[in-house]
Scaffold this motif. Structure first.
Motif, PDB file in Angstrom:
ATOM      1  N   ALA A 135       0.832  -1.208   0.000  1.00 21.18           N
ATOM      2  CA  ALA A 135       0.000   0.000   0.000  1.00 21.18           C
ATOM      3  C   ALA A 135       0.865   1.256   0.000  1.00 21.18           C
ATOM      4  O   ALA A 135       0.614   2.202  -0.762  1.00 21.18           O
ATOM      5  CB  ALA A 135      -0.937  -0.008   1.210  1.00 21.18           C
ATOM      6  N   GLU A 136       1.895   1.280   0.846  1.00 16.11           N
ATOM      7  CA  GLU A 136       2.788   2.442   0.906  1.00 16.11           C
ATOM      8  C   GLU A 136       3.547   2.617  -0.405  1.00 16.11           C
ATOM      9  O   GLU A 136       3.680   3.723  -0.916  1.00 16.11           O
ATOM     10  CB  GLU A 136       3.770   2.291   2.074  1.00 16.11           C
ATOM     11  CG  GLU A 136       4.736   3.431   2.221  1.00 16.11           C
ATOM     12  CD  GLU A 136       4.066   4.772   2.512  1.00 16.11           C
ATOM     13  OE1 GLU A 136       4.666   5.812   2.180  1.00 16.11           O
ATOM     14  OE2 GLU A 136       2.942   4.794   3.058  1.00 16.11           O
ATOM     15  N   THR A 137       4.006   1.515  -0.956  1.00 23.86           N
ATOM     16  CA  THR A 137       4.721   1.574  -2.229  1.00 23.86           C
ATOM     17  C   THR A 137       3.814   2.108  -3.326  1.00 23.86           C
ATOM     18  O   THR A 137       4.221   2.943  -4.131  1.00 23.86           O
ATOM     19  CB  THR A 137       5.251   0.179  -2.607  1.00 23.86           C
ATOM     20  OG1 THR A 137       6.177  -0.232  -1.607  1.00 23.86           O
ATOM     21  CG2 THR A 137       5.941   0.183  -3.951  1.00 23.86           C
ATOM     22  N   SER A 138       2.566   1.654  -3.358  1.00 22.37           N
ATOM     23  CA  SER A 138       1.658   2.113  -4.418  1.00 22.37           C
ATOM     24  C   SER A 138       1.346   3.594  -4.280  1.00 22.37           C
ATOM     25  O   SER A 138       1.118   4.274  -5.275  1.00 22.37           O
ATOM     26  CB  SER A 138       0.380   1.278  -4.425  1.00 22.37           C
ATOM     27  OG  SER A 138      -0.364   1.503  -3.248  1.00 22.37           O
ATOM     28  N   ARG A 139       1.334   4.107  -3.069  1.00 23.81           N
ATOM     29  CA  ARG A 139       1.110   5.551  -2.884  1.00 23.81           C
ATOM     30  C   ARG A 139       2.269   6.375  -3.431  1.00 23.81           C
ATOM     31  O   ARG A 139       2.074   7.474  -3.935  1.00 23.81           O
ATOM     32  CB  ARG A 139       0.901   5.878  -1.405  1.00 23.81           C
ATOM     33  CG  ARG A 139      -0.489   5.578  -0.899  1.00 23.81           C
ATOM     34  CD  ARG A 139      -0.734   6.209   0.475  1.00 23.81           C
ATOM     35  NE  ARG A 139      -0.020   5.529   1.543  1.00 23.81           N
ATOM     36  CZ  ARG A 139      -0.433   4.421   2.164  1.00 23.81           C
ATOM     37  NH1 ARG A 139      -1.564   3.857   1.795  1.00 23.81           N
ATOM     38  NH2 ARG A 139       0.273   3.884   3.120  1.00 23.81           N
ATOM     39  N   ARG A 140       3.470   5.865  -3.311  1.00 19.97           N
ATOM     40  CA  ARG A 140       4.655   6.614  -3.744  1.00 19.97           C
ATOM     41  C   ARG A 140       5.016   6.385  -5.207  1.00 19.97           C
ATOM     42  O   ARG A 140       5.785   7.143  -5.777  1.00 19.97           O
ATOM     43  CB  ARG A 140       5.861   6.199  -2.905  1.00 19.97           C
ATOM     44  CG  ARG A 140       5.763   6.579  -1.464  1.00 19.97           C
ATOM     45  CD  ARG A 140       7.030   6.162  -0.766  1.00 19.97           C
ATOM     46  NE  ARG A 140       6.991   6.459   0.644  1.00 19.97           N
ATOM     47  CZ  ARG A 140       7.998   6.291   1.451  1.00 19.97           C
ATOM     48  NH1 ARG A 140       9.133   5.813   0.990  1.00 19.97           N
ATOM     49  NH2 ARG A 140       7.898   6.577   2.727  1.00 19.97           N
ATOM     50  N   ASP A 145       7.643   4.054 -12.449  1.00 22.42           N
ATOM     51  CA  ASP A 145       8.056   3.032 -11.486  1.00 22.42           C
ATOM     52  C   ASP A 145       7.304   1.729 -11.732  1.00 22.42           C
ATOM     53  O   ASP A 145       7.897   0.648 -11.750  1.00 22.42           O
ATOM     54  CB  ASP A 145       7.781   3.482 -10.040  1.00 22.42           C
ATOM     55  CG  ASP A 145       8.677   4.615  -9.583  1.00 22.42           C
ATOM     56  OD1 ASP A 145       9.802   4.748 -10.114  1.00 22.42           O
ATOM     57  OD2 ASP A 145       8.249   5.355  -8.684  1.00 22.42           O
ATOM     58  N   LEU A 146       6.008   1.848 -11.914  1.00 21.79           N
ATOM     59  CA  LEU A 146       5.183   0.660 -12.124  1.00 21.79           C
ATOM     60  C   LEU A 146       5.521  -0.032 -13.439  1.00 21.79           C
ATOM     61  O   LEU A 146       5.577  -1.261 -13.504  1.00 21.79           O
ATOM     62  CB  LEU A 146       3.704   1.018 -12.048  1.00 21.79           C
ATOM     63  CG  LEU A 146       3.230   1.538 -10.678  1.00 21.79           C
ATOM     64  CD1 LEU A 146       1.781   1.972 -10.757  1.00 21.79           C
ATOM     65  CD2 LEU A 146       3.446   0.496  -9.600  1.00 21.79           C
ATOM     66  N   ASP A 147       5.750   0.755 -14.488  1.00 15.92           N
ATOM     67  CA  ASP A 147       6.141   0.178 -15.773  1.00 15.92           C
ATOM     68  C   ASP A 147       7.472  -0.575 -15.658  1.00 15.92           C
ATOM     69  O   ASP A 147       7.656  -1.614 -16.288  1.00 15.92           O
ATOM     70  CB  ASP A 147       6.258   1.260 -16.850  1.00 15.92           C
ATOM     71  CG  ASP A 147       4.905   1.780 -17.309  1.00 15.92           C
ATOM     72  OD1 ASP A 147       3.879   1.096 -17.041  1.00 15.92           O
ATOM     73  OD2 ASP A 147       4.867   2.862 -17.919  1.00 15.92           O
ATOM     74  N   ALA A 148       8.386  -0.061 -14.835  1.00 15.94           N
ATOM     75  CA  ALA A 148       9.691  -0.707 -14.661  1.00 15.94           C
ATOM     76  C   ALA A 148       9.554  -2.068 -13.981  1.00 15.94           C
ATOM     77  O   ALA A 148      10.420  -2.934 -14.133  1.00 15.94           O
ATOM     78  CB  ALA A 148      10.624   0.188 -13.855  1.00 15.94           C
TER      79      ALA A 148
END
Length: 186
Positions: A135-140, A145-148
């Motif tokens: 959850a914390e990672t998805s907020r940041r 980042d997600l594509d990587a």
């Protein structure tokens, strides 16, 4: 989390142990009751050899090069790592105290087998910790980042039927070898 916890967690259990190495070399009490280093590892050179040997053997255990129930012979390890038996014995004592190695009198040293309790414990910890981390990672995370992460996720899916590839892929992902890991603080 999906799948059987024994398949998913075995490598993570070993990886978790890799981060618990901060304790000092084995200590004993001297005749006055004060902690002292065993005479066999007082030399700085011998301490370095013992530490590097300990790390090498533990790395071999964690990476499966020394699988559970493998017999460890002092003379073979000494030859393999290019050291005398003293650093081997000290490294094995430390691994025994940490629960990675078992000693069987008149038989030798053996890599301890992974117990189902170990797997369950790690699985429970992962279930408790990972949702909040995700959850914390998805907020940041940014879109970049997600594509990587996509190639790394694809690599884990592709390795689903190959245990060795799955372990390497999962290790790379979870140990932060993924470029641009979202929410990374350093």
């Amino acid at each position: 989390m999906h799948g059987d916890p024994t398949d998913v967690v075995a490598a993570d259990l070993a990886l978790a142990g890799a981060h618990l190495d901060a304790e000092p070399l084995h200590r004993v009490a001297n005749r006055h009751g004060a902690p002292s280093t065993p005479r066999s590892i007082r030399s700085p050179t011998l301490r370095r050899r013992t530490e590097s040997t300990y790390c090498a053997i533990k790395d071999d255990i964690l990476k499966g090069r020394l699988p559970p129930e493998s017999l460890l012979l002092e003379h073979e390890l000494a030859t393999r790592f290019g050291v005398s038996k003293t650093p081997i014995r000290e490294a094995l004592r430390r691994l025994i105290s940490e629960g990675w190695v078992l000693v069987m009198p008149r038989r030798g040293y053996f890599i301890r087998q992974l117990r189902i309790e170990d797997v369950r414990e790690v699985w429970v910890l992962r279930q408790a910790i990972e949702p909040s981390l995700l959850a914390e990672t998805s907020r940041r995370a940014t879109a970049e980042d997600l594509d990587a992460l996509l190639p790394w996720i694809d690599a884990q899916r592709a390795a689903a039927d190959d245990r060795d590839r799955a372990v390497v892929s999962g290790s790379n992902f979870h140990l932060g070898r993924v470029p641009a890991t979202p929410g990374r603080c350093c």
